[in-house]
Scaffold this motif. Structure first.
Motif, PDB file in Angstrom:
ATOM      1  N   LEU A 253      -4.820 -13.334   7.674  1.00 19.70           N
ATOM      2  CA  LEU A 253      -4.472 -11.928   7.901  1.00 19.70           C
ATOM      3  C   LEU A 253      -3.498 -11.786   9.064  1.00 19.70           C
ATOM      4  O   LEU A 253      -3.114 -10.670   9.414  1.00 19.70           O
ATOM      5  CB  LEU A 253      -5.739 -11.121   8.186  1.00 19.70           C
ATOM      6  CG  LEU A 253      -6.730 -10.995   7.025  1.00 19.70           C
ATOM      7  CD1 LEU A 253      -7.989 -10.282   7.475  1.00 19.70           C
ATOM      8  CD2 LEU A 253      -6.100 -10.257   5.843  1.00 19.70           C
ATOM      9  N   ASP A 254      -3.109 -12.902   9.662  1.00 18.99           N
ATOM     10  CA  ASP A 254      -2.172 -12.872  10.795  1.00 18.99           C
ATOM     11  C   ASP A 254      -0.743 -12.801  10.289  1.00 18.99           C
ATOM     12  O   ASP A 254       0.076 -13.718  10.506  1.00 18.99           O
ATOM     13  CB  ASP A 254      -2.383 -14.101  11.688  1.00 18.99           C
ATOM     14  CG  ASP A 254      -3.709 -14.057  12.421  1.00 18.99           C
ATOM     15  OD1 ASP A 254      -4.143 -12.953  12.779  1.00 18.99           O
ATOM     16  OD2 ASP A 254      -4.307 -15.127  12.617  1.00 18.99           O
ATOM     17  N   LYS A 255      -0.439 -11.739   9.582  1.00 16.80           N
ATOM     18  CA  LYS A 255       0.916 -11.530   9.080  1.00 16.80           C
ATOM     19  C   LYS A 255       1.097 -10.060   8.745  1.00 16.80           C
ATOM     20  O   LYS A 255       0.120  -9.308   8.603  1.00 16.80           O
ATOM     21  CB  LYS A 255       1.179 -12.387   7.840  1.00 16.80           C
ATOM     22  CG  LYS A 255       0.257 -12.108   6.661  1.00 16.80           C
ATOM     23  CD  LYS A 255       0.606 -12.995   5.471  1.00 16.80           C
ATOM     24  CE  LYS A 255      -0.303 -12.774   4.287  1.00 16.80           C
ATOM     25  NZ  LYS A 255       0.065 -13.614   3.125  1.00 16.80           N
ATOM     26  N   LYS A 256       2.348  -9.660   8.618  1.00 18.41           N
ATOM     27  CA  LYS A 256       2.660  -8.298   8.218  1.00 18.41           C
ATOM     28  C   LYS A 256       2.472  -8.159   6.710  1.00 18.41           C
ATOM     29  O   LYS A 256       2.786  -9.069   5.947  1.00 18.41           O
ATOM     30  CB  LYS A 256       4.102  -7.933   8.591  1.00 18.41           C
ATOM     31  CG  LYS A 256       4.360  -7.944  10.092  1.00 18.41           C
ATOM     32  CD  LYS A 256       3.558  -6.865  10.801  1.00 18.41           C
ATOM     33  CE  LYS A 256       3.895  -6.805  12.288  1.00 18.41           C
ATOM     34  NZ  LYS A 256       3.108  -5.765  12.993  1.00 18.41           N
ATOM     35  N   ILE A 257       1.958  -7.015   6.304  1.00 19.91           N
ATOM     36  CA  ILE A 257       1.688  -6.775   4.884  1.00 19.91           C
ATOM     37  C   ILE A 257       2.702  -5.759   4.353  1.00 19.91           C
ATOM     38  O   ILE A 257       2.633  -4.575   4.655  1.00 19.91           O
ATOM     39  CB  ILE A 257       0.248  -6.259   4.666  1.00 19.91           C
ATOM     40  CG1 ILE A 257      -0.767  -7.209   5.298  1.00 19.91           C
ATOM     41  CG2 ILE A 257      -0.011  -6.073   3.175  1.00 19.91           C
ATOM     42  CD1 ILE A 257      -0.768  -8.606   4.732  1.00 19.91           C
ATOM     43  N   LYS A 258       3.644  -6.254   3.567  1.00 21.21           N
ATOM     44  CA  LYS A 258       4.618  -5.367   2.948  1.00 21.21           C
ATOM     45  C   LYS A 258       4.075  -4.766   1.656  1.00 21.21           C
ATOM     46  O   LYS A 258       4.394  -3.636   1.309  1.00 21.21           O
ATOM     47  CB  LYS A 258       5.923  -6.133   2.662  1.00 21.21           C
ATOM     48  CG  LYS A 258       6.626  -6.663   3.905  1.00 21.21           C
ATOM     49  CD  LYS A 258       7.903  -7.402   3.531  1.00 21.21           C
ATOM     50  CE  LYS A 258       8.595  -7.958   4.769  1.00 21.21           C
ATOM     51  NZ  LYS A 258       9.828  -8.696   4.424  1.00 21.21           N
ATOM     52  N   LYS A 259       3.247  -5.565   0.957  1.00 21.67           N
ATOM     53  CA  LYS A 259       2.707  -5.086  -0.311  1.00 21.67           C
ATOM     54  C   LYS A 259       1.295  -5.649  -0.485  1.00 21.67           C
ATOM     55  O   LYS A 259       1.065  -6.845  -0.292  1.00 21.67           O
ATOM     56  CB  LYS A 259       3.593  -5.531  -1.478  1.00 21.67           C
ATOM     57  CG  LYS A 259       3.206  -4.946  -2.823  1.00 21.67           C
ATOM     58  CD  LYS A 259       4.172  -5.395  -3.916  1.00 21.67           C
ATOM     59  CE  LYS A 259       5.571  -4.843  -3.714  1.00 21.67           C
ATOM     60  NZ  LYS A 259       6.468  -5.215  -4.846  1.00 21.67           N
ATOM     61  N   VAL A 260       0.348  -4.782  -0.831  1.00 20.73           N
ATOM     62  CA  VAL A 260      -1.022  -5.196  -1.099  1.00 20.73           C
ATOM     63  C   VAL A 260      -1.365  -4.809  -2.531  1.00 20.73           C
ATOM     64  O   VAL A 260      -1.028  -3.718  -2.994  1.00 20.73           O
ATOM     65  CB  VAL A 260      -2.011  -4.559  -0.096  1.00 20.73           C
ATOM     66  CG1 VAL A 260      -1.876  -3.052  -0.046  1.00 20.73           C
ATOM     67  CG2 VAL A 260      -3.460  -4.937  -0.431  1.00 20.73           C
ATOM     68  N   MET A 261      -2.003  -5.736  -3.236  1.00 21.18           N
ATOM     69  CA  MET A 261      -2.380  -5.494  -4.630  1.00 21.18           C
ATOM     70  C   MET A 261      -3.896  -5.405  -4.745  1.00 21.18           C
ATOM     71  O   MET A 261      -4.620  -6.242  -4.205  1.00 21.18           O
ATOM     72  CB  MET A 261      -1.859  -6.604  -5.548  1.00 21.18           C
ATOM     73  CG  MET A 261      -2.029  -6.284  -7.031  1.00 21.18           C
ATOM     74  SD  MET A 261      -1.158  -7.447  -8.118  1.00 21.18           S
ATOM     75  CE  MET A 261      -2.300  -8.810  -8.096  1.00 21.18           C
ATOM     76  N   VAL A 262      -4.382  -4.389  -5.462  1.00 19.70           N
ATOM     77  CA  VAL A 262      -5.813  -4.162  -5.644  1.00 19.70           C
ATOM     78  C   VAL A 262      -6.207  -4.597  -7.051  1.00 19.70           C
ATOM     79  O   VAL A 262      -5.533  -4.261  -8.029  1.00 19.70           O
ATOM     80  CB  VAL A 262      -6.164  -2.675  -5.435  1.00 19.70           C
ATOM     81  CG1 VAL A 262      -7.675  -2.466  -5.566  1.00 19.70           C
ATOM     82  CG2 VAL A 262      -5.678  -2.195  -4.070  1.00 19.70           C
ATOM     83  N   THR A 263      -7.312  -5.350  -7.144  1.00 20.47           N
ATOM     84  CA  THR A 263      -7.764  -5.852  -8.437  1.00 20.47           C
ATOM     85  C   THR A 263      -9.283  -5.924  -8.473  1.00 20.47           C
ATOM     86  O   THR A 263      -9.931  -5.978  -7.423  1.00 20.47           O
ATOM     87  CB  THR A 263      -7.165  -7.248  -8.720  1.00 20.47           C
ATOM     88  OG1 THR A 263      -7.560  -7.700 -10.014  1.00 20.47           O
ATOM     89  CG2 THR A 263      -7.635  -8.263  -7.683  1.00 20.47           C
TER      90      THR A 263
END
Length: 373
Positions: free
Chosen positions: A36-46
């Protein structure tokens, strides 16, 4: 805006809704793959993380997958790229995907999977079917100069502190005098280094549920004018909010069980379902639980339910239900896919509050292994 939320911050905000403390013991929740030590540009929910989901996330350049079902539930003896769960894990690593699972904690959370299912079924006035945990409470006491009383009080209350029953923003403030002597190198909001100061202050007290402690303290510090803030946290024996599995409610009017099965099929968009019990008998009190609801049969019966809607039902448990007089609808485990849109809505609200550009998308991959012929 052109800024991205960090993975740790996004999950911190997510766990304000579905804290890990709600999960069943030994449930495989949290970060399962990646970092989780990064920037999140896009998260996908499943709902599930399968090979096709990992490929889809890679193609769509997602940085994080938030799933309901853990991708690693049983211990792995190896991680091979050519067979078993190793194929999924390998693909997630190849695509630099972090994979986070919220399982029973999301089932139990207020507004979580079971509430989403109840809402889709049109149930109102729902109650918890099986209470599982009462959240610990803390008393927060913070000392504030009178000039900033309202700002600090509003900040901690807006962050979720001060709920008592159906009342929010519950605080108590007592007047007093604060003293302090700024040492060399200090940069006091009031006073000068080397000189004793006496300030009219208020001691503000409020209740904070455990899962909101970090957020409330962050907001308190941000709104407080002092360089060093004096505050206390006291664990309480007061009973906090009760959480649990399943929901139960009453229909407006009794309905024949067979007709209700057809309603459930339509409202949940099912190809088919399994029904246990006489189709001509009337039902009115309905219990619902996504996933494996076999253990909830006795709770549903004890609470006076006429029918339990669940996602998995064992053969012999169906016999037990028949003997007890409880009707059951096995709608299939995949009904929990209702969580995708619910999680998306919550994350989009978080992204807006955090003033970020992060995109939240839903997986379009088919993960339901069953087909009706």
């Amino acid at each position: 805006m052109n800024q991205w939320i960090s993975g740790r911050r996004l999950i911190q905000r997510f766990e304000e809704w579905a804290p890990k403390s709600l999960a069943y013991e030994n449930d495989k929740i949290g970060l399962l793959i990646g970092t989780l030590d990064k920037k999140i540009k896009k998260v996908m929910v499943t709902l599930d993380v399968l090979e096709n989901v990992a490929d889809e996330a890679g193609e769509k350049q997602a940085d994080l997958i938030i799933a309901h079902h853990p991708v690693i539930f049983h211990p792995l003896k190896n991680v091979r790229s050519d067979e078993g769960q190793g194929k999924i894990v390998t693909k997630c690593i190849k695509h630099d995907l972090a994979v986070y699972a919220a399982h029973t904690n999301l089932d139990i959370a207020e507004g979580g999977v079971n509430d989403m299912l109840a809402a889709q079924l049109g149930l109102t006035g729902t109650e918890i079917l099986q209470p599982t945990v009462s959240e610990p409470l803390y008393k927060l006491a913070v000392y504030v100069p009178e000039s900033h009383l309202e700002a600090v009080r509003d900040a901690i209350a807006d962050a979720g502190a001060g709920f008592i029953g159906r009342y929010s923003h519950c605080t108590f403030a007592a007047a007093g005098e604060g003293t302090f002597l700024p040492e060399e190198g200090a940069h006091p909001f009031i006073g000068t280094p080397g000189k004793m100061e006496r300030v009219a202050e208020r001691k503000v007290e409020t209740l904070v549920p455990e899962h909101l402690l970090q957020t409330v303290i962050e907001k308190m510090i941000k709104s407080h004018p002092y360089e060093e803030i004096a505050y206390d946290l006291f664990p309480l024996k007061n009973k906090g909010k009760t959480y649990g599995l399943g929901r139960i409610a009453r229909l407006a009017e009794p309905i024949a069980f067979g007709d209700y099965c057809l309603q459930v099929k339509a409202k949940l968009g099912l190809e088919g379902l399994r029904a246990v019990g006489p189709l001509n008998e009337k039902v009115r009190t309905v219990a619902v639980s996504g996933g494996d609801g076999n253990s909830l049969i006795p709770f549903a019966k004890r609470r006076g339910a006429d029918v339990l809607i669940t996602g998995d039902l064992y053969y012999h448990t169906a016999h037990d239900a028949l003997l007890s007089g409880l009707k059951v609808i096995d709608a299939g485990h995949h009904i929990e896919s209702v969580m995708k849109k619910g999680v998306q809505r919550y994350l989009q609200r978080v992204i807006e509050e955090e003033n970020c550009d992060t995109e939240v998308i839903l997986s379009e991959s088919v993960t339901n292994p069953f087909r009706f012929i």
